[in-house]
Write an enzyme that holds these catalytic residues in place. Structure first.
Site, PDB file in Angstrom:
ATOM      1  N   LYS A 115     -80.223 -33.202-125.460  1.00 15.86           N
ATOM      2  CA  LYS A 115     -79.300 -33.251-126.586  1.00 15.86           C
ATOM      3  C   LYS A 115     -78.811 -31.846-126.951  1.00 15.86           C
ATOM      4  O   LYS A 115     -77.635 -31.648-127.252  1.00 15.86           O
ATOM      5  CB  LYS A 115     -79.976 -33.898-127.802  1.00 15.86           C
ATOM      6  CG  LYS A 115     -80.500 -35.314-127.594  1.00 15.86           C
ATOM      7  CD  LYS A 115     -79.407 -36.321-127.405  1.00 15.86           C
ATOM      8  CE  LYS A 115     -79.922 -37.755-127.481  1.00 15.86           C
ATOM      9  NZ  LYS A 115     -80.904 -38.106-126.444  1.00 15.86           N
TER      10      LYS A 115
ATOM     11  N   ASP B 252     -72.598 -36.494-120.086  1.00 16.37           N
ATOM     12  CA  ASP B 252     -72.090 -37.663-120.793  1.00 16.37           C
ATOM     13  C   ASP B 252     -70.822 -37.255-121.542  1.00 16.37           C
ATOM     14  O   ASP B 252     -70.853 -36.323-122.356  1.00 16.37           O
ATOM     15  CB  ASP B 252     -73.129 -38.211-121.771  1.00 16.37           C
ATOM     16  CG  ASP B 252     -74.264 -38.924-121.057  1.00 16.37           C
ATOM     17  OD1 ASP B 252     -74.145 -39.161-119.838  1.00 16.37           O
ATOM     18  OD2 ASP B 252     -75.281 -39.228-121.705  1.00 16.37           O
TER      19      ASP B 252
ATOM     20  N   GLU C 200     -73.708 -35.122-124.235  1.00 15.45           N
ATOM     21  CA  GLU C 200     -75.066 -34.789-123.802  1.00 15.45           C
ATOM     22  C   GLU C 200     -75.018 -34.182-122.410  1.00 15.45           C
ATOM     23  O   GLU C 200     -74.074 -34.404-121.652  1.00 15.45           O
ATOM     24  CB  GLU C 200     -75.983 -36.032-123.776  1.00 15.45           C
ATOM     25  CG  GLU C 200     -76.307 -36.617-125.123  1.00 15.45           C
ATOM     26  CD  GLU C 200     -77.326 -37.762-125.036  1.00 15.45           C
ATOM     27  OE1 GLU C 200     -78.024 -37.886-124.005  1.00 15.45           O
ATOM     28  OE2 GLU C 200     -77.409 -38.530-126.004  1.00 15.45           O
TER      29      GLU C 200
END
Length: 315
Positions: free
Chosen positions: A125, A273, A281
């Site tokens: 993250k 992502d 991410e």
């Protein structure tokens, strides 16, 4: 090469979609030997080297009984040509300790992919902070009032834990702020734990794209994981539908900016992502979607990975 995969138990693999399985299959097809262990099987004793209880296996090509153990015993990790770290998150204390054991094995002479120190330095993250120019507005905090201020500014937000995977613990709070306090308390455990908040990106309806970067180069297709029904999460583990598609110009811009930098740090395989035009991410522990992209497009992702692995070993 003799390749050791550090992964979840072989018995739980879903071979029709498992990325680690596809890596093993391609490795065996090329004549490499395949072995596997779990992080809990790795140990070190002073005066010795890092060892593991290892199963050497042969893939059968049969779905139900997909592997045969040809030999089992304790082996030094340095006796392998490459170790592939593929243990799924969570990135908990035991995962952290495993990276240190693998780093010691590196000092003893084995090549580990992804590099253990790089795994520690790029939490999935938080790694986006280095590349904030590609992200939607994002907040990392423990402070509930900071979360409220972020919501007041952006009105429609996503909240998620920093240690989640597969869409676990993701919440959307719209402009009415319904349950914002309760959700924040749940995720930050009354201020004890940090969480991530991001402005909601409406293009999620078109999919949460997994852009794979191998050896610093993007796979030319992403897998758009499209939420189904009233679900806000596109993750396959949360019921999303995976649709392969060619990378957009923005996808390529992001991948070409980030990929070479992370590859130079020892991250052979990265999963970015991207929702719409926004990076959300950076996945480094066990990025997936090899089989879905290969099956839908014909582009051989496992072959690209083995090409990169062999090149990294030859370098």
């Amino acid at each position: 090469m003799k390749i050791l995969f550090v992964a979840d138990p072989l018995e739980v693999f879903q071979t029709y979609k498992d990325t680690t399985y596809s890596m093993m299959r391609e490795a065996q097809r090329r004549g490499h030997s395949v072995a596997a262990c779990e992080p809990r099987h790795i140990s070190w004793r002073s005066g010795g080297v890092v060892t593991a209880q290892v199963r050497e296996i042969r893939l059968t090509g049969v779905d139900d009984d997909w592997f045969i153990v040809t030999h089992e015993g304790v082996k030094a990790l340095k006796d392998f040509d490459a170790v592939i770290m593929r243990k799924d998150p969570p990135f908990d204390s035991e995962y952290f300790y495993a990276t240190h054991l693998l780093e010691q094995a590196e000092r003893e002479g084995v090549a580990v992919f992804n590099k253990p120190a790089a795994l520690r330095d790029h939490p999935e993250k938080l790694a986006i902070m280095e590349f904030a120019q590609f992200c939607s507005p994002t907040l990392v905090t423990r402070d509930a009032q900071e979360v409220r201020r972020f919501h007041a500014e952006h009105h429609d937000i996503i909240l998620k834990p920093l240690d989640g995977m597969g869409g676990m613990g993701i919440y959307r709070v719209k402009a009415d702020g319904l349950n914002l306090g309760s959700i924040t308390e749940t995720l930050n455990r009354d201020g004890a734990t940090s969480l991530m908040v991001q402005r909601f990106v409406p293009e999620i309806t078109l999919g949460d794209k997994r852009v794979l970067v191998i050896g610093g180069k993007p796979v030319p297709f992403s897998l758009a994981r499209i939420p189904q029904g009233t679900e806000v999460r596109g993750n396959l583990a949360a019921g999303g539908k995976g649709v392969a598609q060619a990378l957009s110009a923005r996808d390529l811009e992001i991948a070409n900016a980030i990929g070479p930098k992370l590859a130079a740090r020892g991250l052979l395989l990265v999963g970015l992502d991207v929702i719409g035009d926004s990076l959300t991410e950076i996945n480094v522990t066990s990025p997936t979607c090899f089989q879905e992209i290969t099956q839908q497009t014909g582009f051989d992702v496992p072959a690209m990975f083995l090409d990169a692995l062999e090149a990294a070993k030859a370098a």
